[in-house]
Scaffold this motif. Sequence first.
Motif, short mmCIF file in Angstrom:
data_model
loop_
_atom_site.label_atom_id
_atom_site.label_comp_id
_atom_site.label_asym_id
_atom_site.label_seq_id
_atom_site.Cartn_x
_atom_site.Cartn_y
_atom_site.Cartn_z
N UNK A 174 0.82 -1.22 0.00
CA UNK A 174 0.00 0.00 0.00
C UNK A 174 0.85 1.27 0.00
N UNK A 175 1.93 1.27 0.78
CA UNK A 175 2.82 2.45 0.78
C UNK A 175 3.33 2.73 -0.63
N UNK A 176 3.82 1.68 -1.30
CA UNK A 176 4.40 1.86 -2.63
C UNK A 176 3.33 2.22 -3.66
N UNK A 177 2.18 1.57 -3.55
CA UNK A 177 1.10 1.83 -4.51
C UNK A 177 0.56 3.25 -4.35
N UNK A 178 0.42 3.71 -3.13
CA UNK A 178 -0.07 5.09 -2.93
C UNK A 178 0.92 6.09 -3.54
N UNK A 179 2.21 5.86 -3.33
CA UNK A 179 3.21 6.76 -3.91
C UNK A 179 3.18 6.69 -5.44
N UNK A 180 3.03 5.49 -5.96
CA UNK A 180 2.99 5.32 -7.41
C UNK A 180 1.77 5.99 -8.03
N UNK A 181 0.63 5.88 -7.38
CA UNK A 181 -0.59 6.50 -7.91
C UNK A 181 -0.51 8.02 -7.84
N UNK A 182 0.07 8.55 -6.77
CA UNK A 182 0.26 10.01 -6.70
C UNK A 182 1.14 10.48 -7.86
N UNK A 183 2.20 9.70 -8.14
CA UNK A 183 3.11 10.07 -9.22
C UNK A 183 2.42 9.97 -10.59
#
Length: 154
Positions: free
Chosen positions: A136-145
């Motif tokens: 979730x941490x990585x996916x949230x950062x990826x989606x923001x990007x």
Amino acid sequence: MRILFVCLGNICRSPTAEGVLRTKLAKAGLAQRFEVASAGTGDWHVGKAPDARTQAAARKRGYGLSAQRAQQVDPEDFFSRDLILAMDRANLAHLERMRPEGSPAQLALFLDYTGAAVAEVPDPYYGGEAGFDEVLDLVEAGCDALIAEYGGRR
Ligand code: 4NP
């Protein structure tokens, strides 16, 4: 813009990305400009809802994934999607091998959009609960990007 997230089983990482991006797009008022889906390179879990651990980790942060059902990547996806984003290099390599010649979809590693040191979303399936929070941490950062990259266009 039609986006397809791809992992191995389509019950952990890519359903998380689908749910997180949908929620973030809705909050940003951008939902009508994107079509978001996910699929797996493998077929073992086709028709199943996301893994219970994935759903629990997502629910803690306000993302509901229960309506999703696993599907396998289809060669047609390379024509019907604009952007196909792989969670890790193994799945990216699989997609590159199955891509029909002349198909227009752009293929990339999902986390390439973050510019972060972490390139892959690790497979949490055989690990402990912390792995699902890391997804979730990585996916949230990826989606923001992703939204920063494409949210302003078209
Ligand atoms: P995912 O995780 O690729 O993030 O959906 C996995 C789910 C199932 C399996 C492997 C990875 N499996 O081997 O069944």
